[in-house]
Design a protein around this motif. Structure first.
Motif, PDB file in Angstrom:
ATOM      1  N   ASN A 226       0.366  24.239  46.062  1.00 15.70           N
ATOM      2  CA  ASN A 226      -0.013  25.587  45.627  1.00 15.70           C
ATOM      3  C   ASN A 226       1.144  26.372  45.035  1.00 15.70           C
ATOM      4  O   ASN A 226       0.978  27.538  44.678  1.00 15.70           O
ATOM      5  N   ILE A 227       2.325  25.755  44.974  1.00 20.11           N
ATOM      6  CA  ILE A 227       3.509  26.435  44.455  1.00 20.11           C
ATOM      7  C   ILE A 227       3.973  25.719  43.191  1.00 20.11           C
ATOM      8  O   ILE A 227       4.165  24.508  43.198  1.00 20.11           O
ATOM      9  N   GLY A 228       4.153  26.471  42.139  1.00 22.64           N
ATOM     10  CA  GLY A 228       4.603  25.865  40.881  1.00 22.64           C
ATOM     11  C   GLY A 228       6.099  25.630  40.898  1.00 22.64           C
ATOM     12  O   GLY A 228       6.885  26.467  40.450  1.00 22.64           O
ATOM     13  N   LEU A 229       6.506  24.488  41.409  1.00 21.61           N
ATOM     14  CA  LEU A 229       7.931  24.178  41.530  1.00 21.61           C
ATOM     15  C   LEU A 229       8.461  23.478  40.285  1.00 21.61           C
ATOM     16  O   LEU A 229       7.789  22.614  39.708  1.00 21.61           O
ATOM     17  N   ASP A 230       9.678  23.854  39.899  1.00 21.63           N
ATOM     18  CA  ASP A 230      10.364  23.131  38.835  1.00 21.63           C
ATOM     19  C   ASP A 230      11.084  21.903  39.379  1.00 21.63           C
ATOM     20  O   ASP A 230      11.287  20.923  38.664  1.00 21.63           O
TER      21      ASP A 230
END
Length: 356
Positions: A120-124
């Motif tokens: 659910n987290i847009g991580l790079d």
């Protein structure tokens, strides 16, 4: 009346002050375009003089990124521990957080949570601290094609991008330190062998014992890795028919538990039992006696891991892909024993730690 807030300097003001176009400023500051070195240097000097700071949000959106890097400490399903209770993890996380901010990223911190929560987290990118065997978090991140850097290798492989200490050489160095102070029966108080540091320490200990003709004395602590589990495991060692005269623990909290066990058994440290631990902490410095430690430099590990994952995110190939951070022994009261005469120990092969 409150003074007016100073407006931040934008790229337009830099362009006007430098006498160039906005495009030229953008290329000069981002290392793009076909500009002369003199022009790039001129624009950067003007930007620095004006106090220009790039807009990280705009930069990330332009590159299709969120500006978020995750950092998690792996844990096994069988045992959970409070990451904040370990100085090593706190120091690593604090340094990595500051380094991320310096590079325009934000660090999202978590301990061994459900790997699916990260969807659910847009991580790079992601830093995984002390990955375990068959690590579900690593598997989840790979399925999402998120760049990963680990601190500590993924067990059973040297592949991937990682930052680590040479725990084999560090273990050998601390065992030599104990032997030089008269220890003849050194026990290893280990955390469960599910991380690379625990596996490496155990392998190095077994090899050292074989080379020095010593019977291995191994105790594995409970998964919670607290002083209580160190106490319990050390009591078991001290109940042996031929108990150890020195204990090396693979975590400082386990070593502190060993000190408590010695006290409970009425043993003098360091006169009757030497104790040393891996990782340094304030608790170890203020223990009675103060705890000899193998320092791992978690601050440098955090900095190196952050730089490596940013390189992967921004498309540069971090070189080298694997970094070893030096260890050093911090001798303190728990091993401060005078040795007037002792047998000459076999020379160590491959020094891995300096002595402070």
């Amino acid at each position: 009346m409150l003074p007016a807030m100073k407006q931040p300097v934008g790229i337009k003001q830099v362009a006007e002050a430098a006498g160039v176009s906005i495009t030229t400023v953008s290329h000069a500051l981002n290392g793009k375009g076909r500009l002369t070195d003199a022009t790039r240097q001129h624009v950067r000097q003007v930007a620095e003089r004006l106090g220009y700071r790039p807009n990280a949000t705009a930069r990330n959106l332009a590159g299709g990124r969120t500006g978020l890097i995750g950092l998690a400490v792996s844990q096994t399903l069988e045992g959970r521990f409070a990451v904040s209770d370990f100085a090593y993890y706190s120091q690593l996380m604090s340094t990595a957080t500051a380094a991320a901010m310096d590079r325009g990223y934000a660090l999202v911190l978590a301990s061994g949570t459900d790997p699916s929560a990260w969807r659910n987290i847009g991580l790079d990118g992601m830093i995984v601290v002390d990955p375990v065997r068959a690590d579900p978090l690593v598997r989840e991140l790979r399925s999402q094609r998120i760049p990963i850097v680990t601190t500590g290798r993924i067990p059973d492989t040297d592949k991937g991008h990682w930052v680590d200490n040479d725990h084999r050489a560090g273990t050998r160095a601390i065992l030599d330190h104990l032997a030089a102070r008269g220890a003849e029966r050194i026990a290893l108080l280990a955390s469960p062998p599910v991380t690379s540091y625990a596996i490496d320490a155990g392998d190095s200990y077994e090899q050292w014992c074989a080379e020095h003709g010593q019977e291995p004395l191994l105790a594995v602590a409970r998964d919670d890795l607290t002083e209580g589990s160190g106490f319990e495991a050390t009591v078991g060692l001290l109940r042996r028919r031929r108990p150890p005269d020195a204990v090396y623990a693979t975590l400082d909290r386990l070593a502190l538990g060993a000190l408590l066990a010695a006290q409970a058994k009425g043993l003098s440290v360091p006169r009757e039992l030497l104790v040393a631990g891996c990782t340094d902490s304030e608790a170890g410095k203020w223990a009675h006696p103060s705890l000899t430690a193998l320092a791992l430099d978690p601050e440098e590990i955090g900095r190196a891991a952050l730089a490596m994952v940013v390189g992967l995110i921004e498309g540069t190939d971090p070189s080298p892909a694997n970094v070893l951070v030096a260890t050093r022994i911090l001798p303190r009261g728990s091993t401060r024993r005078r040795v007037l005469a002792r047998k000459t120990a076999a020379p160590a092969r491959g020094a891995g730690a300096s002595v402070a």
